[in-house]
Design a protein around this motif. Structure first.
Motif, mmCIF file in Angstrom:
data_model
loop_
_atom_site.group_PDB
_atom_site.id
_atom_site.type_symbol
_atom_site.label_atom_id
_atom_site.label_comp_id
_atom_site.label_asym_id
_atom_site.label_seq_id
_atom_site.Cartn_x
_atom_site.Cartn_y
_atom_site.Cartn_z
ATOM 1 N N TYR A 3 -3.153 23.719 -33.345
ATOM 2 C CA TYR A 3 -1.845 23.443 -32.781
ATOM 3 C C TYR A 3 -1.110 24.743 -32.482
ATOM 4 C CZ TYR A 3 -2.600 18.740 -34.715
ATOM 5 O OH TYR A 3 -3.104 17.501 -35.017
ATOM 6 N N ASN A 6 5.666 24.803 -29.531
ATOM 7 C CA ASN A 6 6.115 24.773 -28.141
ATOM 8 C C ASN A 6 7.035 25.971 -27.867
ATOM 9 O OD1 ASN A 6 7.303 24.204 -25.639
ATOM 10 N ND2 ASN A 6 7.340 22.003 -26.018
ATOM 11 N N ASP A 8 8.987 26.554 -25.551
ATOM 12 C CA ASP A 8 10.257 26.209 -24.892
ATOM 13 C C ASP A 8 11.344 25.821 -25.878
ATOM 14 O OD1 ASP A 8 9.510 26.664 -22.213
ATOM 15 O OD2 ASP A 8 8.440 24.767 -22.162
ATOM 16 N N HIS A 25 15.562 22.753 -26.702
ATOM 17 C CA HIS A 25 14.570 22.874 -25.630
ATOM 18 C C HIS A 25 15.238 23.563 -24.447
ATOM 19 C CE1 HIS A 25 11.507 21.863 -22.688
ATOM 20 N NE2 HIS A 25 10.735 21.449 -23.665
ATOM 21 N N GLN A 77 4.697 16.171 -32.766
ATOM 22 C CA GLN A 77 4.058 15.995 -31.461
ATOM 23 C C GLN A 77 4.885 15.081 -30.559
ATOM 24 O OE1 GLN A 77 -0.083 15.022 -33.038
ATOM 25 N NE2 GLN A 77 -0.624 16.350 -31.298
ATOM 26 N N GLU A 80 7.491 16.999 -29.084
ATOM 27 C CA GLU A 80 6.854 18.108 -28.364
ATOM 28 C C GLU A 80 7.150 19.464 -28.983
ATOM 29 O OE1 GLU A 80 8.025 17.710 -24.252
ATOM 30 O OE2 GLU A 80 6.249 16.507 -23.822
ATOM 31 N N ILE A 83 2.265 21.243 -30.164
ATOM 32 C CA ILE A 83 1.375 20.895 -29.060
ATOM 33 C C ILE A 83 -0.045 21.309 -29.413
ATOM 34 C CG2 ILE A 83 0.856 21.260 -26.607
ATOM 35 C CD1 ILE A 83 3.735 21.933 -26.138
ATOM 36 N N GLU A 85 -3.432 22.993 -28.897
ATOM 37 C CA GLU A 85 -3.729 24.221 -28.164
ATOM 38 C C GLU A 85 -4.433 23.932 -26.841
ATOM 39 O OE1 GLU A 85 -4.877 28.566 -29.832
ATOM 40 O OE2 GLU A 85 -6.469 27.056 -30.024
ATOM 41 N N LEU A 88 -1.882 22.843 -24.170
ATOM 42 C CA LEU A 88 -0.787 23.739 -23.803
ATOM 43 C C LEU A 88 -0.834 24.117 -22.326
ATOM 44 C CD1 LEU A 88 1.651 25.414 -24.631
ATOM 45 C CD2 LEU A 88 0.081 27.283 -25.234
ATOM 46 N N TYR A 91 0.427 21.273 -20.292
ATOM 47 C CA TYR A 91 1.878 21.181 -20.463
ATOM 48 C C TYR A 91 2.589 22.201 -19.576
ATOM 49 C CZ TYR A 91 6.444 21.961 -22.656
ATOM 50 O OH TYR A 91 7.789 22.148 -22.880
ATOM 51 N N GLN A 92 2.064 23.432 -19.538
ATOM 52 C CA GLN A 92 2.674 24.470 -18.711
ATOM 53 C C GLN A 92 2.572 24.119 -17.224
ATOM 54 O OE1 GLN A 92 4.494 26.665 -19.848
ATOM 55 N NE2 GLN A 92 3.807 27.452 -21.818
ATOM 56 N N LYS A 95 5.187 21.515 -16.489
ATOM 57 C CA LYS A 95 6.493 22.179 -16.460
ATOM 58 C C LYS A 95 6.699 22.884 -15.119
ATOM 59 C CE LYS A 95 8.916 26.104 -18.531
ATOM 60 N NZ LYS A 95 8.858 27.179 -19.555
#
Length: 387
Positions: A3, A6, A8, A25, A77, A80, A83, A85, A88, A91-92, A95
């Motif tokens: 993990y 995050n 952000d 966030h 989780q 968020e 996250i 690994e 990730l 997720y980016q 975003k």
């Protein structure tokens, strides 16, 4: 499973008495609260990459088992904060897609342009006609944060503000011609009147908010944003979002942050007297006097506790120990309306009647404030175009 925390989520405040941590966030404006021990467990899990080692670490200090660790991981989780690994990168990507979809071509151009000088602007586009948020610049690790955190900057800025205030007041007291100038004051037109007032408005507002920011950092504030907004749909406005101020336990420090902007405005008001003492053109003197009138107008209305968002409002909230004063007053008004129109029976307390009185006064002052603010901006424009 490995993990990561995050990136952000930013820590905005650590409450020592209860060992609570508050994270925000950065682009979803979501606020979460976890305990210090929960954060230590999550940090241990991320750093060691082994749930068994983290469970053993938990059992050394806490009465815990595997189910408690699983619940903490599941909750982290869901919000968020934690996250996987492997997830990730996805997720980016999500975003980036979200941010690009919310950015028009000109916004993207401004973002790329400002990125060359290390200014990470984030466009928001949220609010209403009364107060519409356009964008914000996170101040973390910027030159503004470095400068505002500096010990000498913090102390010299306070000394300078008080010095200018004293000199300005002294000129009014010991030079009667200032009173004569005010009695003879006349708003003279020039092509530079409107740009001068708009720039003066933005710059003086920025200094007002930066005064809040300096004292906020001086007393241990962590994360803040420089926000850009429109008031009444067309009046530009800058403000500092002191994200963690209402969590602080030291009331004196909270009050110092609030009154810092008021003191700065009074210093600006008195400091303009120094400029008016110079031998300058009559038209420019008129422009400076009008800007001084505007700052005086802002000081007067900023001290009114019936307008949410003003320093007077926050001071009253501190005095009443009610950080959500306007919302509580709105609830009391809804209860009163429900009882009045027989929708439901509510037992009203004396406190509710005070809140209703407050909310009525608030609506009156809000209307008056924005009408007068619009008038102060519009009148110079019409004067400037009249031959």
């Amino acid at each position: 499973m490995n993990y990561v925390i995050n990136p952000d989520f930013k820590l905005i405040y650590a409450k020592e008495s209860t060992e609570e941590l508050f994270f925000k966030h950065t682009w979803k404006d979501m606020l979460i609260q976890i305990s210090q021990c929960e954060w230590e467990i999550l940090s241990h899990l991320v750093n060691n990459r082994d749930e068994n080692k983290t469970l053993a670490y938990m059992m050394q200090s806490y009465d815990a088992d595997q189910s408690i660790l699983n619940q903490l991981i599941q909750y982290s989780q869901e919000i968020e904060l934690l996250i996987l690994e492997d997830a990730l990168e996805e997720y980016q990507k999500q975003k980036t897609i979200f941010q690009k979809q919310s950015l028009s071509t000109w916004k993207m151009g401004i973002s790329q342009l400002l990125s060359y000088i290390s200014i990470p602007i984030e466009f928001i586009g949220r609010g209403n006609l009364r107060f519409y948020k356009i964008a914000k610049i996170p101040l973390e690790k910027t030159w503004m944060e470095t400068w505002a955190k500096n010990y000498w900057t913090q102390n010299l800025s306070q000394i300078l503000a008080l010095f200018i205030m004293v000199i300005g007041i002294g000129q009014v007291i010991f030079k009667p011609q200032f009173i004569e100038h005010w009695l003879e004051f006349e708003l003279l037109s020039s092509p530079y009147l409107l740009p001068f007032l708009l720039l003066g408005l933005l710059f003086s507002t920025f200094l007002h908010e930066f005064a809040h920011y300096i004292i906020y950092l001086k007393h241990g504030g962590l994360v803040a944003d420089l926000g850009f907004s429109f008031v009444l749909g067309f009046i530009p406005f800058v403000h500092i979002n002191t994200n963690s101020l209402h969590f602080w336990e030291n009331q004196r420090h909270r009050i110092e942050v609030i009154v810092a902007g008021i003191i700065l405005d009074i210093s600006l008001l008195m400091g303009i007297n120094i400029i008016l003492n110079w031998n300058i053109d009559t038209i420019w003197m008129s422009h400076w006097q009008f800007l001084q009138c505007f700052i005086a107008f802002r000081i007067a209305f900023n001290a009114i506790p019936f307008i949410p968002g003003t320093d007077g409002y926050f001071l009253l909230s501190e005095y009443l120990h009610e950080p959500a004063l306007f919302h509580e007053a709105s609830r009391a008004l809804n209860k009163c309306k429900s009882t009045l129109f027989r929708k439901e029976v509510n037992k009203l307390k004396p406190k509710d009647y005070l809140y209703v009185s407050y909310i009525i006064m608030s609506y009156c002052f809000i209307t008056a404030y924005y009408c007068l603010l619009a008038l102060w901006i519009i009148v110079p424009y019409f004067i400037s175009i009249i031959p």
